[in-house]
Design a protein around this motif. Structure first.
Motif, PDB file in Angstrom:
ATOM      1  N   ALA A  47       0.831  -1.202   0.000  1.00  0.00           N
ATOM      2  CA  ALA A  47       0.000   0.000   0.000  1.00  0.00           C
ATOM      3  C   ALA A  47       0.866   1.253   0.000  1.00  0.00           C
ATOM      4  CB  ALA A  47      -0.933  -0.013   1.201  1.00  0.00           C
ATOM      5  N   ALA A  48       1.935   1.247   0.790  1.00  0.00           N
ATOM      6  CA  ALA A  48       2.842   2.399   0.837  1.00  0.00           C
ATOM      7  C   ALA A  48       3.494   2.633  -0.516  1.00  0.00           C
ATOM      8  CB  ALA A  48       3.899   2.182   1.913  1.00  0.00           C
ATOM      9  N   PHE A  49       3.821   1.560  -1.240  1.00  0.00           N
ATOM     10  CA  PHE A  49       4.399   1.675  -2.583  1.00  0.00           C
ATOM     11  C   PHE A  49       3.429   2.386  -3.524  1.00  0.00           C
ATOM     12  CE2 PHE A  49       4.370  -0.177  -6.857  1.00  0.00           C
ATOM     13  CZ  PHE A  49       5.634   0.173  -7.307  1.00  0.00           C
ATOM     14  N   LEU A  50       2.155   2.022  -3.476  1.00  0.00           N
ATOM     15  CA  LEU A  50       1.161   2.644  -4.351  1.00  0.00           C
ATOM     16  C   LEU A  50       0.977   4.122  -4.020  1.00  0.00           C
ATOM     17  CD1 LEU A  50      -1.554  -0.176  -4.485  1.00  0.00           C
ATOM     18  CD2 LEU A  50       0.019   0.496  -6.311  1.00  0.00           C
ATOM     19  N   GLU A  51       1.007   4.444  -2.740  1.00  0.00           N
ATOM     20  CA  GLU A  51       0.889   5.850  -2.346  1.00  0.00           C
ATOM     21  C   GLU A  51       2.097   6.648  -2.854  1.00  0.00           C
ATOM     22  OE1 GLU A  51       0.026   6.390   1.839  1.00  0.00           O
ATOM     23  OE2 GLU A  51      -0.923   4.398   1.909  1.00  0.00           O
ATOM     24  N   ARG A  52       3.264   6.046  -2.715  1.00  0.00           N
ATOM     25  CA  ARG A  52       4.495   6.761  -3.059  1.00  0.00           C
ATOM     26  C   ARG A  52       4.716   6.836  -4.565  1.00  0.00           C
ATOM     27  NH1 ARG A  52       7.415   3.561  -0.643  1.00  0.00           N
ATOM     28  NH2 ARG A  52       8.284   2.358  -2.360  1.00  0.00           N
ATOM     29  N   GLU A  53       4.565   5.717  -5.267  1.00  0.00           N
ATOM     30  CA  GLU A  53       4.923   5.661  -6.676  1.00  0.00           C
ATOM     31  C   GLU A  53       3.785   6.046  -7.616  1.00  0.00           C
ATOM     32  OE1 GLU A  53       7.967   5.113  -7.747  1.00  0.00           O
ATOM     33  OE2 GLU A  53       8.686   4.860  -5.680  1.00  0.00           O
ATOM     34  N   CYS A  54       2.541   5.856  -7.163  1.00  0.00           N
ATOM     35  CA  CYS A  54       1.395   6.123  -8.048  1.00  0.00           C
ATOM     36  C   CYS A  54       0.552   7.293  -7.569  1.00  0.00           C
ATOM     37  CB  CYS A  54       0.523   4.867  -8.160  1.00  0.00           C
ATOM     38  SG  CYS A  54       1.402   3.427  -8.819  1.00  0.00           S
ATOM     39  N   GLY A  55       0.910   7.853  -6.427  1.00  0.00           N
ATOM     40  CA  GLY A  55       0.179   9.009  -5.935  1.00  0.00           C
ATOM     41  C   GLY A  55      -1.230   8.711  -5.473  1.00  0.00           C
ATOM     42  N   LEU A  56      -1.496   7.483  -5.051  1.00  0.00           N
ATOM     43  CA  LEU A  56      -2.837   7.111  -4.602  1.00  0.00           C
ATOM     44  C   LEU A  56      -3.046   7.526  -3.152  1.00  0.00           C
ATOM     45  CD1 LEU A  56      -3.299   3.529  -6.087  1.00  0.00           C
ATOM     46  CD2 LEU A  56      -3.836   5.719  -7.140  1.00  0.00           C
ATOM     47  N   SER A  57      -4.301   7.786  -2.832  1.00  0.00           N
ATOM     48  CA  SER A  57      -4.645   8.045  -1.437  1.00  0.00           C
ATOM     49  C   SER A  57      -4.546   6.745  -0.654  1.00  0.00           C
ATOM     50  CB  SER A  57      -6.071   8.583  -1.348  1.00  0.00           C
ATOM     51  OG  SER A  57      -7.004   7.579  -1.741  1.00  0.00           O
ATOM     52  N   PRO A  58      -4.406   6.817   0.674  1.00  0.00           N
ATOM     53  CA  PRO A  58      -4.326   5.581   1.466  1.00  0.00           C
ATOM     54  C   PRO A  58      -5.513   4.652   1.229  1.00  0.00           C
ATOM     55  CG  PRO A  58      -3.637   7.435   2.805  1.00  0.00           C
ATOM     56  CD  PRO A  58      -4.163   8.013   1.520  1.00  0.00           C
ATOM     57  N   GLY A  59      -6.719   5.227   1.140  1.00  0.00           N
ATOM     58  CA  GLY A  59      -7.901   4.402   0.929  1.00  0.00           C
ATOM     59  C   GLY A  59      -7.890   3.711  -0.422  1.00  0.00           C
ATOM     60  N   ARG A  60      -7.482   4.467  -1.467  1.00  0.00           N
ATOM     61  CA  ARG A  60      -7.436   3.894  -2.811  1.00  0.00           C
ATOM     62  C   ARG A  60      -6.347   2.826  -2.903  1.00  0.00           C
ATOM     63  NH1 ARG A  60     -10.790   2.656  -6.715  1.00  0.00           N
ATOM     64  NH2 ARG A  60     -10.198   3.354  -8.812  1.00  0.00           N
ATOM     65  N   ALA A  61      -5.222   3.077  -2.259  1.00  0.00           N
ATOM     66  CA  ALA A  61      -4.137   2.100  -2.263  1.00  0.00           C
ATOM     67  C   ALA A  61      -4.579   0.791  -1.613  1.00  0.00           C
ATOM     68  CB  ALA A  61      -2.918   2.670  -1.540  1.00  0.00           C
ATOM     69  N   GLU A  62      -5.314   0.883  -0.510  1.00  0.00           N
ATOM     70  CA  GLU A  62      -5.832  -0.312   0.160  1.00  0.00           C
ATOM     71  C   GLU A  62      -6.780  -1.088  -0.759  1.00  0.00           C
ATOM     72  OE1 GLU A  62      -5.146  -1.837   2.872  1.00  0.00           O
ATOM     73  OE2 GLU A  62      -3.760  -0.417   3.777  1.00  0.00           O
ATOM     74  N   GLU A  63      -7.601  -0.367  -1.536  1.00  0.00           N
ATOM     75  CA  GLU A  63      -8.532  -1.025  -2.455  1.00  0.00           C
ATOM     76  C   GLU A  63      -7.775  -1.829  -3.514  1.00  0.00           C
ATOM     77  OE1 GLU A  63     -11.115   1.844  -4.185  1.00  0.00           O
ATOM     78  OE2 GLU A  63     -11.971   2.503  -2.259  1.00  0.00           O
ATOM     79  N   ILE A  64      -6.697  -1.259  -4.042  1.00  0.00           N
ATOM     80  CA  ILE A  64      -5.910  -1.967  -5.055  1.00  0.00           C
ATOM     81  C   ILE A  64      -5.234  -3.193  -4.448  1.00  0.00           C
ATOM     82  CG2 ILE A  64      -3.989  -1.796  -6.675  1.00  0.00           C
ATOM     83  CD1 ILE A  64      -6.395  -0.177  -7.536  1.00  0.00           C
TER      84      ILE A  64
END
Length: 343
Positions: A47-64
């Protein structure tokens, strides 16, 4: 898992784990996360990778991340070991969300009896033995004939004249020495013969002697042994029903094969005479098809994973037109064979 793009859609995995995404805004985080999981990651790290590399919000990162978790795309780090005999099947078991180590243990603890060592017995026994079923018992009184070699693939010309069950046992042991293989050279003609069989978790019937199906059904209902009928009807590959006494109907609950007309003794006698002259057109590919599908169901039942397609139904694949037929084995509370066992 594999990933592909076709006709403007992203395919995340294929087959039973396949999910299709039309929203192209999801493609980038999904593909990047799949690559990120090429090394061991915790869900928090993903989840932290998605937030950092893709600019996703914490909630969106958790969904992915949840897409990967719930879609059976992930396996525990270190659980796949190429040097393990059963490493590739373990990936297959995980497609249904099963714990592959538990599946393999259940298979190793299982005992399967094959009644008949012909074309279907050859193919199914080697499939189950190499998959790691712990104990296999082969039952057959016949000897190998040259005409068997077109479909009974574990036999060779040098085996002609030898006992089928003994040669088959030799071949199974050579392919997986960890499996205990026993043989019984005996023709099953009545219930007393069947009573001599050892206890088993599953009995597979692929013998074609007259009346054997009814005998096996009566024996298995009495001993509360699960059993699976596997055969071919000309060019139809047939498997099932998988009968589990006390949980499904039995062979006697509902007629699943064509019978002689009632009320006309002369026609009944003629039908019996014609049928005695019948020689089944046994063919390698049809044997392979019914054996493969039945073997998959046997593995699912013994390993307790996925969905057993033939549980409570007889299934046939018409090979000349690729059509599927099924006959449900509906429990009959008044069945004289299994009625007392039904809940």
């Amino acid at each position: 898992m594999r990933i592909g793009i076709q006709d403007g859609q992203l395919f995340l995995g294929f087959g039973s784990i396949q999910r299709v995404f039309d929203d192209s805004s999801l493609w980038d985080p999904l593909i990047r996360l799949a690559d990120h999981y090429s090394a061991p990651r915790t869900h928090g790290e993903a989840a932290a990778f998605l937030e950092r590399e893709c600019g996703l919000s914490p909630g969106r990162a958790e969904e992915i991340v949840e897409i990967f978790r719930s879609g059976h795309y992930l396996i525990p780090a270190g659980s796949y070991r190429p040097e393990d005999r059963y490493s590739r099947p373990s990936l297959f078991y995980r497609l249904s969300g099963a714990d592959s180590q538990e599946v393999q243990k259940r298979l190793a603890d299982s005992h399967i009896v094959f009644l008949g060592c012909g074309g279907i017995g050859n193919l199914m026994s080697v499939t189950l033995a190499t998959a790691g079923v712990g104990q296999v018992t082969l039952v057959d009184a016949d000897h190998i004939e040259k005409s068997n070699l077109t479909r009974q693939y574990l036999f060779t010309e040098s085996d002609v004249g030898a006992a089928k069950c003994e040669v088959l046992a030799r071949e199974l042991r050579s392919r997986n020495p960890d499996v205990e293989v026993c043989t019984i050279r005996r023709r099953m003609t009545d219930l007393s013969d069947l009573a001599a069989l050892p206890e088993a978790d599953l009995l597979v019937l692929s013998a074609d002697s007259t009346g054997i199906t009814e005998l096996v059904n009566a024996h298995c209902v009495t001993t509360e042994t699960a059993w699976l009928n596997v055969c071919y009807v000309n060019d139809i590959a047939v498997w099932g029903p998988l009968i589990v006494p006390g949980k499904t109907g039995c062979w006697s609950c509902r007629p699943l094969t064509a019978q002689a007309p009632s009320g006309n003794a002369e026609l009944d006698a003629l039908i019996s005479c014609i049928n005695r002259r019948y020689q089944a057109p046994s063919h390698g590919p049809t044997n392979m098809l019914s054996s493969a599908l039945a073997s998959l169901d046997a593995l699912k039942y013994l390993g307790d994973f996925g969905f057993v397609q033939s549980l409570g139904r007889r299934v046939g694949v018409w090979t000349h037109e690729l059509r599927l037929d099924e006959q449900p084995s509906i429990p009959d509370p008044d069945c004289p064979t299994c009625g007392p066992l039904q809940p």
